[in-house]
Design a protein around this motif. Structure first.
Motif, PDB file in Angstrom:
ATOM      1  N   GLY A 220      -7.971   1.473   1.552  1.00 29.09           N
ATOM      2  CA  GLY A 220      -8.723   0.926   2.396  1.00 29.09           C
ATOM      3  C   GLY A 220      -9.683   1.955   2.647  1.00 29.09           C
ATOM      4  N   PHE A 221     -11.083   0.998   3.107  1.00 30.21           N
ATOM      5  CA  PHE A 221     -12.588   2.822   3.863  1.00 30.21           C
ATOM      6  C   PHE A 221     -11.936   2.499   5.374  1.00 30.21           C
ATOM      7  N   HIS A 222     -11.664   3.622   5.448  1.00 27.89           N
ATOM      8  CA  HIS A 222     -11.562   3.498   7.187  1.00 27.89           C
ATOM      9  C   HIS A 222     -11.816   5.103   6.943  1.00 27.89           C
ATOM     10  N   PHE A 223     -12.770   5.280   8.458  1.00 28.28           N
ATOM     11  CA  PHE A 223     -13.112   7.608   8.264  1.00 28.28           C
ATOM     12  C   PHE A 223     -13.895   7.345   7.551  1.00 28.28           C
ATOM     13  N   ASN A 224     -14.833   6.431   7.397  1.00 33.20           N
ATOM     14  CA  ASN A 224     -15.611   7.166   6.470  1.00 33.20           C
ATOM     15  C   ASN A 224     -15.309   7.259   5.453  1.00 33.20           C
ATOM     16  N   THR A 225     -13.885   6.784   4.717  1.00 33.30           N
ATOM     17  CA  THR A 225     -13.336   7.459   3.426  1.00 33.30           C
ATOM     18  C   THR A 225     -11.988   6.078   2.611  1.00 33.30           C
ATOM     19  N   ILE A 226     -11.808   6.876   2.098  1.00 39.29           N
ATOM     20  CA  ILE A 226     -10.553   6.114   1.068  1.00 39.29           C
ATOM     21  C   ILE A 226      -9.181   5.741   2.231  1.00 39.29           C
ATOM     22  N   CYS A 227      -9.172   5.420   2.575  1.00 39.64           N
ATOM     23  CA  CYS A 227      -7.553   5.853   2.958  1.00 39.64           C
ATOM     24  C   CYS A 227      -6.510   5.116   2.145  1.00 39.64           C
ATOM     25  N   GLU A 228      -5.015   5.526   1.373  1.00 41.91           N
ATOM     26  CA  GLU A 228      -4.603   4.885   0.051  1.00 41.91           C
ATOM     27  C   GLU A 228      -2.427   5.122   0.369  1.00 41.91           C
ATOM     28  N   ILE A 229      -1.660   4.183   0.565  1.00 41.16           N
ATOM     29  CA  ILE A 229      -1.132   3.826   0.911  1.00 41.16           C
ATOM     30  C   ILE A 229       0.126   4.500  -0.416  1.00 41.16           C
ATOM     31  N   SER A 230       1.117   4.855  -1.058  1.00 46.18           N
ATOM     32  CA  SER A 230       1.696   4.048  -1.725  1.00 46.18           C
ATOM     33  C   SER A 230       3.536   4.953  -1.387  1.00 46.18           C
ATOM     34  N   ALA A 231       4.299   3.602  -1.327  1.00 41.46           N
ATOM     35  CA  ALA A 231       5.572   4.150  -0.828  1.00 41.46           C
ATOM     36  C   ALA A 231       6.489   2.743  -1.535  1.00 41.46           C
ATOM     37  N   GLN A 232       7.669   3.231  -1.487  1.00 39.90           N
ATOM     38  CA  GLN A 232       8.822   1.833  -2.137  1.00 39.90           C
ATOM     39  C   GLN A 232       8.995   1.407  -1.437  1.00 39.90           C
ATOM     40  N   ALA A 233       7.939   0.502  -0.833  1.00 37.28           N
ATOM     41  CA  ALA A 233       7.881  -1.102  -0.128  1.00 37.28           C
ATOM     42  C   ALA A 233       7.615  -2.506  -0.391  1.00 37.28           C
ATOM     43  N   ASP A 234       7.668  -3.703   0.338  1.00 36.89           N
ATOM     44  CA  ASP A 234       6.383  -4.244   0.159  1.00 36.89           C
ATOM     45  C   ASP A 234       5.616  -4.120   0.316  1.00 36.89           C
ATOM     46  N   GLU A 235       4.389  -4.621  -0.338  1.00 38.27           N
ATOM     47  CA  GLU A 235       3.535  -4.347   0.082  1.00 38.27           C
ATOM     48  C   GLU A 235       2.581  -4.776   1.737  1.00 38.27           C
ATOM     49  N   SER A 236       3.609  -5.403   1.465  1.00 41.16           N
ATOM     50  CA  SER A 236       2.756  -6.084   3.337  1.00 41.16           C
ATOM     51  C   SER A 236       2.686  -5.651   4.510  1.00 41.16           C
ATOM     52  N   LEU A 237       4.180  -4.771   3.863  1.00 38.41           N
ATOM     53  CA  LEU A 237       4.593  -3.782   5.141  1.00 38.41           C
ATOM     54  C   LEU A 237       3.131  -2.449   5.035  1.00 38.41           C
TER      55      LEU A 237
END
Ligand code: ADP
Ligand code: MG
Length: 300
Positions: A6-23
């Protein structure tokens, strides 16, 4: 592995993890919450309230309080190289606008005066800053948010993950294959994520980079970037092109990376040492200097 961004703090914030996308989505949704507390642009945020309090005490959230206290301590430790009253200068340059502005010397003089006279007091009645001061938490808030988002994922049982909030990386556990995460350090001026000159190994820690090639503009052949020297109100001009900090605390790493860029390599390395964190500095003559204990490998 799932990924969300998502775009937050004026930049792209990305999360990758072994988990459900909804989490991951749920954790990422904390970003706008912190943004609404700490952005100087959002009316009614803690920072907006402080900047409009005319010297009166303001009650702020526990999150903002923690960030302000970290910033205040680092301001002393760096002898003012890190100064959240930098808003006095950054509001003049307007780096986040489509058309940034080069302020006049007179405007900068006024900003320097405000920066020099800034102080912050923590009272029961609230936080007090001088009337007319402008706080800007751009150098530290993203690091705090990244830590809290990672904490939430850990609480939900995530054991392998990586978060990248525009150069502010936090790793959770190891890579799913059991080896440490490898965080690439970007070659200056290359397209984001396209070329790295080194990689830092990270298990449950933060790897944060500040660079003078980020968020900058060129006017008449001169490059202006957004990390400002509080003594001049102008882009910091030292022997450092990028500063990377490895620490278990991403808020601290974020603030330190910014401070080190303002201080230059010799004072910067000393500051990192004082805080017991590892650093890697790329200097203007293309030299890489790093702490002996930095788990770094060259990729070129
Ligand atoms: P990035 O946002 O690219 O990760 P930084 O963490 O270094 O980079 O933050 C730069 C931001 O920090 C600027 O946009 C401004 O909001 C703020 N800032 C600039 N100079 C200083 C300074 N000397 N002290 C504290 N904050 C600063
Ligand atoms: Mg920073």
């Amino acid at each position: 592995m799932s990924s969300v961004k998502g775009f937050h703090f004026n930049t792209i914030c990305e999360i990758s993890a072994q988990a459900d996308e909804s989490l991951l989505e749920e954790a990422l949704s904390l970003c706008p919450v912190f943004e609404r507390l700490m952005s100087r642009f959002i009316e009614g945020s803690d920072v907006w309230n402080l900047n409009h309090a005319e010297g009166l005490p303001v009650q702020v959230s526990e999150h903002t309080l923690e960030v302000l206290k970290c910033a205040d301590a680092l301001s002393s430790a760096s002898e003012g190289a890190f100064n959240i009253a930098i808003g006095a200068a950054s509001k003049l340059w307007r780096f986040t606008d489509a058309e940034p502005v080069i302020p006049t010397s007179e405007q900068l003089e006024k900003a320097i005066f405000e920066l020099r006279n800034f102080s912050i007091r923590f009272k029961d009645a609230g936080v007090i800053i001088p009337a007319g001061a402008t706080i800007d938490l751009g150098g530290v808030a993203k690091g705090y948010a990244c830590d809290r988002v990672a904490d939430q994922l850990r609480e939900r049982g995530v054991t392998n993950g990586i978060l990248n909030f525009g150069g502010n990386v936090v790793t959770i556990g190891t890579h799913p294959e059991g080896r440490p995460w490898k965080v690439g350090l970007q070659t200056p001026n290359a397209k984001r994520n396209e070329s790295t000159f080194a990689a830092v190994e990270s298990v449950d820690s933060a790897v944060v980079t500040s660079g003078i090639y980020e968020r900058c503009f060129t006017r008449n052949g001169t490059i202006y970037h957004h990390i400002l020297d509080p003594r001049t109100g102008r882009p910091a001009s030292t022997d450092i092109v990028s500063a990377t900090v490895l620490s278990s605390d991403s808020m601290l790493a974020d603030a330190l990376a910014t401070a080190i860029l303002v201080l230059g390599s010799s004072l910067g390395l000393q500051l990192a040492k004082d805080y017991g964190v590892q650093t890697a500095l790329l200097t203007t003559n293309n030299q890489l200097t790093y702490s002996a204990a930095m788990p770094l490998t060259l990729t070129e």
